[in-house]
Design an enzyme around this catalytic site. Sequence first.
Site, PDB file in Angstrom:
ATOM      1  N   HIS A   1      35.756  40.293  31.007  1.00 48.80           N
ATOM      2  CA  HIS A   1      35.271  41.398  31.836  1.00 48.80           C
ATOM      3  C   HIS A   1      36.465  42.189  32.333  1.00 48.80           C
ATOM      4  CE1 HIS A   1      36.104  38.004  34.515  1.00 48.80           C
ATOM      5  NE2 HIS A   1      36.426  38.901  35.418  1.00 48.80           N
TER       6      HIS A   1
ATOM      7  N   CYS B   1      43.033  15.515  53.857  1.00 45.68           N
ATOM      8  CA  CYS B   1      44.206  15.047  53.128  1.00 45.68           C
ATOM      9  C   CYS B   1      44.914  14.028  53.998  1.00 45.68           C
ATOM     10  CB  CYS B   1      45.131  16.198  52.744  1.00 45.68           C
ATOM     11  SG  CYS B   1      45.910  17.018  54.143  1.00 45.68           S
TER      12      CYS B   1
END
Length: 625
Positions: free
Chosen positions: A547, A383
Amino acid sequence: MKKSSFQNNIQSFGRFLSGMVMPNIGAFIAWGLITALFIPTGWSPNEDLATLVGPMINYLLPLLIAFSGGRLVAGIRGGVIGAIATMGVIVGSNIPMFIGAMIMGPLGGFLIKKVDSLFADKIKSGFEMLVNNFSAGIVGGILAILAFQVIGPVVLALNEVLRMGVHTFVNHGLLPLAAIFIEPAKILFLNNAINHGVLSPLGIQQSAETGKSIFFMLETNPGPGLGVLLAYWVFAKGMVKQSAPGAVIIHFFGGIHEIYFPYILMKPALLLAVIGGGASGIFTFRLFNVGLVATPSPGSIFAYLAMTPRGNYLGVLAGVIIATLVSFLIASILIKRSVLKGDTMEFESAQSQVRDLKGKDLHIDKTDKKYTVDEINEIIFACDAGMGSSAMGAGKLRKKLRAAGSQIKVINKAIDEIPADAKLVITHHNLTKRAKNQAPQAEHVSIQDFLQTPAYDLLVERFTSDKNKQSRSAEKKSRQQTSLNTEILKKENIKLGLKSVQKTEAIKMAGELLVKSDYVDPDYIDAMLDREKEMSTYIGEGVAIPHGVGSAKKKIKQTGIAILQFPDGIDFDGKTAYLIIAIAGVGNEHLKILANLSEVIEEKNTAEKLRTTSDLNYFYRQFTL
């Protein structure tokens, strides 16, 4: 459209300012520590060492900022010209010339880049160094004179207007109202433009005059965000409650304030909490007449204490605590009211809002050039400054790779420090172009949000699937040779061409297939529905994977899946799912299922055909062979 363009411009401006300031934070901290220790009112007054303070703030820090700004535009050469040009505004002023450095640094880089383009391919062989050196000297000299005579005085005049306006604001006791603008701006624009463009220069100038500044504390106070996270921890329910403690640690001790933005966006009324906390914190700082000696970066409690001068600890801690309490009280009322009303607070939806406010959606920008797992022994997260977002992203991916058994190293770096031999580089999509220029030979992965995890999961699946390809193939063959009772996917659990229904009905239909095949207990269906309420299981490419998690594991008898195809699609909280794949995994076997699913849906043509095909055998082969 205009709003989005404005936001993008603000964000780009903020990122550029950050690119100039963040690489030099260490120098600011060094200056702050020397100031706190050796000035006459410091911890250990020393007349000789105190002479370092003036030259560092007047010369070193502005020149570092100018060099970084010029380098962002035109590399090392641009940085040198930017520093030369900035000497003009430094010598021609009697205040720390940070605003002038932020102007002259990029301007110097831009002009030398234009000059170099004029001479490109026109210099006779052997004269390159001569032309390059003299062109740099001439451009730098002209800019330094221009800065001394024109730009410096203009910046001084603007600085005086700004200083008078701020002092008027402060003298009338209105400074706490700054929280009305600062706290929302932190969430909407990710704070770089305000922090590095306005507050830090004001703070540095005030600190040079008085030895401390309250301006360093207006945006960095961790109290308001901490109060909101604590309120979620105490009064919220479900997944958001479970995630809050980890966010508290990252925010308060790690100093990464972006972690609490999604929690605010889940309930925008919580802006009142951070505004109230910010205003009360500023009021307390003013009441105790405290300040910091330099920018606390990152904005953690440790950085706050490190930048606190002697005699200011009580007021600084009081401001943080008061801000936390006020924010907590307001947030508690709002969150408890939501819980009583039965409102669902969708954490994933809020994270999407953060991405939308940043003008982005998650994607991975794949390149033609790929390296195998054996060729990659290190992943670089990069970054602007190699801190903050990339550090957190690197930590997340590192943890996931270790859990999957991968030994690949993950490190975070500044863009300009990407190693020349890097094989795989991960950056924010707005920084990918710079990263490619820095490491053109590498494979570059462009992501839209360092806080979002699906991109990391895809990368983990890619590496673990490559590394364990043969073992997974053997496992699949073994499953095919076992009896029908132990198969993970049975043909009778694939239902094609179904008519569209509501999301909850589709989940129930898939769960009933799992129950019928004796994969799970009937209660597992309720666990699937509860999981969906906490966070959507839509994963992209028209696929949802309902799930159960946590205690629902006890309701799983054996690993298995069921697949429903809805050619016209089903609404999954604004996303259209065509395939509903219900998963029941014993232990960690669901990870293998997810890895297999990712391979299938990763291929665009295959995923598209699976949405519409009526060929059961084709469908079965895609998930079992």
